[in-house]
Design a protein around this motif. Structure first.
Motif, PDB file in Angstrom:
ATOM      1  N   TYR A  37       0.838  -1.201   0.000  1.00 57.00           N
ATOM      2  CA  TYR A  37       0.000   0.000   0.000  1.00 57.00           C
ATOM      3  C   TYR A  37       0.873   1.252   0.000  1.00 57.00           C
ATOM      4  N   MET A  38       1.994   1.207   0.719  1.00 55.46           N
ATOM      5  CA  MET A  38       2.925   2.344   0.723  1.00 55.46           C
ATOM      6  C   MET A  38       3.434   2.589  -0.701  1.00 55.46           C
ATOM      7  N   SER A  39       3.729   1.526  -1.409  1.00 56.59           N
ATOM      8  CA  SER A  39       4.164   1.646  -2.794  1.00 56.59           C
ATOM      9  C   SER A  39       3.082   2.295  -3.652  1.00 56.59           C
ATOM     10  N   ARG A  40       1.845   1.910  -3.440  1.00 55.19           N
ATOM     11  CA  ARG A  40       0.731   2.492  -4.192  1.00 55.19           C
ATOM     12  C   ARG A  40       0.566   3.977  -3.885  1.00 55.19           C
ATOM     13  N   ILE A  41       0.793   4.365  -2.635  1.00 56.15           N
ATOM     14  CA  ILE A  41       0.735   5.794  -2.287  1.00 56.15           C
ATOM     15  C   ILE A  41       1.821   6.540  -3.042  1.00 56.15           C
ATOM     16  N   GLU A  42       3.052   6.016  -3.002  1.00 57.06           N
ATOM     17  CA  GLU A  42       4.182   6.711  -3.623  1.00 57.06           C
ATOM     18  C   GLU A  42       4.072   6.796  -5.140  1.00 57.06           C
ATOM     19  N   THR A  43       3.390   5.861  -5.761  1.00 58.01           N
ATOM     20  CA  THR A  43       3.238   5.901  -7.222  1.00 58.01           C
ATOM     21  C   THR A  43       1.985   6.651  -7.653  1.00 58.01           C
ATOM     22  N   GLY A  44       1.169   7.076  -6.699  1.00 59.90           N
ATOM     23  CA  GLY A  44      -0.038   7.807  -7.024  1.00 59.90           C
ATOM     24  C   GLY A  44      -1.224   6.917  -7.336  1.00 59.90           C
ATOM     25  N   ALA A  45      -1.086   5.624  -7.098  1.00 63.19           N
ATOM     26  CA  ALA A  45      -2.172   4.687  -7.385  1.00 63.19           C
ATOM     27  C   ALA A  45      -3.188   4.609  -6.253  1.00 63.19           C
ATOM     28  N   ALA A  46      -2.837   5.108  -5.074  1.00 66.01           N
ATOM     29  CA  ALA A  46      -3.743   5.081  -3.921  1.00 66.01           C
ATOM     30  C   ALA A  46      -4.118   6.510  -3.549  1.00 66.01           C
ATOM     31  N   ASN A  47      -5.264   6.638  -2.940  1.00 72.46           N
ATOM     32  CA  ASN A  47      -5.757   7.933  -2.488  1.00 72.46           C
ATOM     33  C   ASN A  47      -5.922   7.848  -0.967  1.00 72.46           C
ATOM     34  N   PRO A  48      -4.846   8.173  -0.204  1.00 75.56           N
ATOM     35  CA  PRO A  48      -4.897   7.991   1.252  1.00 75.56           C
ATOM     36  C   PRO A  48      -5.916   8.909   1.931  1.00 75.56           C
ATOM     37  N   THR A  49      -6.471   8.413   3.017  1.00 78.40           N
ATOM     38  CA  THR A  49      -7.433   9.184   3.811  1.00 78.40           C
ATOM     39  C   THR A  49      -6.704  10.254   4.624  1.00 78.40           C
ATOM     40  N   LEU A  50      -7.471  11.148   5.190  1.00 74.14           N
ATOM     41  CA  LEU A  50      -6.886  12.168   6.075  1.00 74.14           C
ATOM     42  C   LEU A  50      -6.191  11.515   7.264  1.00 74.14           C
ATOM     43  N   THR A  51      -6.770  10.455   7.775  1.00 77.56           N
ATOM     44  CA  THR A  51      -6.154   9.737   8.893  1.00 77.56           C
ATOM     45  C   THR A  51      -4.791   9.195   8.489  1.00 77.56           C
ATOM     46  N   MET A  52      -4.699   8.643   7.276  1.00 79.99           N
ATOM     47  CA  MET A  52      -3.426   8.100   6.798  1.00 79.99           C
ATOM     48  C   MET A  52      -2.429   9.217   6.517  1.00 79.99           C
ATOM     49  N   ILE A  53      -2.882  10.336   5.999  1.00 74.73           N
ATOM     50  CA  ILE A  53      -1.996  11.477   5.757  1.00 74.73           C
ATOM     51  C   ILE A  53      -1.395  11.946   7.078  1.00 74.73           C
ATOM     52  N   HIS A  54      -2.200  11.995   8.109  1.00 74.51           N
ATOM     53  CA  HIS A  54      -1.722  12.374   9.439  1.00 74.51           C
ATOM     54  C   HIS A  54      -0.703  11.356   9.946  1.00 74.51           C
ATOM     55  N   ALA A  55      -0.962  10.071   9.744  1.00 64.54           N
ATOM     56  CA  ALA A  55      -0.028   9.022  10.180  1.00 64.54           C
ATOM     57  C   ALA A  55       1.290   9.121   9.410  1.00 64.54           C
TER      58      ALA A  55
END
Length: 84
Positions: A37-55
């Motif tokens: 999932y971290m990889s998906r965030i870094e490649t722009g494939a995931a749309n993290p929640t506000l909670t995850m952005i804070h984490a």
């Protein structure tokens, strides 16, 4: 579907992670995520929640706003030169 903001955000997370000398696995563990999932965030494939952005910000030890800055990543800490 990737959006430009997701790709820019992911790129910034990657910059900050590398500046902090962490692997994707290190950061994922600190955030309570799978490395994939971290990889998906870094490649722009995931749309993290506000909670995850804070984490992510807390795990990277940066303010949330730093995840949205377009400037260059902070420089890695300098290591003391050894005398030859």
């Amino acid at each position: 579907m990737q959006t430009r903001v997701q790709v820019r955000f992911g790129s910034r997370v990657r910059q900050l992670r590398l500046a902090a000398e962490m692997t994707q696995e290190d950061l994922a563990h600190r955030c309570g995520l799978f490395r994939t999932y971290m990889s998906r965030i870094e490649t722009g494939a995931a749309n993290p929640t506000l909670t995850m952005i804070h984490a992510l910000a807390g795990s990277l030890r940066v303010p949330v706003a730093a995840l949205f800055e377009d400037d260059a990543a902070p420089k890695a800490p300098r290591r003391k030169a050894t005398k030859a």
